[in-house]
Write a protein that holds these residues in place. Sequence first.
Motif, PDB file in Angstrom:
ATOM      1  N   GLU A  42     -13.773   0.688  41.659  1.00 19.99           N
ATOM      2  CA  GLU A  42     -13.695   0.132  40.311  1.00 19.99           C
ATOM      3  C   GLU A  42     -14.520   0.929  39.303  1.00 19.99           C
ATOM      4  O   GLU A  42     -14.402   0.706  38.111  1.00 19.99           O
ATOM      5  N   ARG A  43     -15.333   1.837  39.769  1.00 21.13           N
ATOM      6  CA  ARG A  43     -16.189   2.608  38.864  1.00 21.13           C
ATOM      7  C   ARG A  43     -15.518   3.888  38.381  1.00 21.13           C
ATOM      8  O   ARG A  43     -15.972   4.481  37.413  1.00 21.13           O
ATOM      9  N   TYR A  44     -14.473   4.325  39.037  1.00 21.97           N
ATOM     10  CA  TYR A  44     -13.831   5.611  38.723  1.00 21.97           C
ATOM     11  C   TYR A  44     -12.858   5.464  37.564  1.00 21.97           C
ATOM     12  O   TYR A  44     -11.948   4.661  37.607  1.00 21.97           O
ATOM     13  N   MET A  45     -13.077   6.253  36.513  1.00 23.51           N
ATOM     14  CA  MET A  45     -12.275   6.142  35.294  1.00 23.51           C
ATOM     15  C   MET A  45     -11.379   7.370  35.116  1.00 23.51           C
ATOM     16  O   MET A  45     -11.772   8.485  35.415  1.00 23.51           O
ATOM     17  N   LEU A  50      -9.551   2.403  34.282  1.00 25.28           N
ATOM     18  CA  LEU A  50      -9.945   2.434  35.687  1.00 25.28           C
ATOM     19  C   LEU A  50      -8.752   3.014  36.441  1.00 25.28           C
ATOM     20  O   LEU A  50      -7.599   2.718  36.113  1.00 25.28           O
TER      21      LEU A  50
END
Length: 113
Positions: A42-45, A50
Amino acid sequence: MTGIENEVGQEERPRYRQERDDRTTLVYKPEGHHRGIPEEAERYMLGAWLALAWIIDRYQVKTDKASAIVHDPNDWCDEQNDPTYIVELIEWITTVAVETMKIVDSLGAAIAM
């Protein structure tokens, strides 16, 4: 991959499980789930998105209001005789997200030294 459990089937509209706001399970049919999505994913953009949210938005059956043309990502899977493509794509994106965040976190630790 990431150890995600999944079941293969035609994707309609992937979404997170709504019970308890569970973002570790992606549902794409009543009988189709990806379970065990790591929270780190969920942190990877991707820009302002996201990564998994981008997949959810793009890989769903949509009908253009003006032309009534149906965009169905399952059609490509059928043409390629690869019914697992979207399932595997979600697994690949999850793996990239988790591994990238490990690298980013390690860079932050190295800079702090």
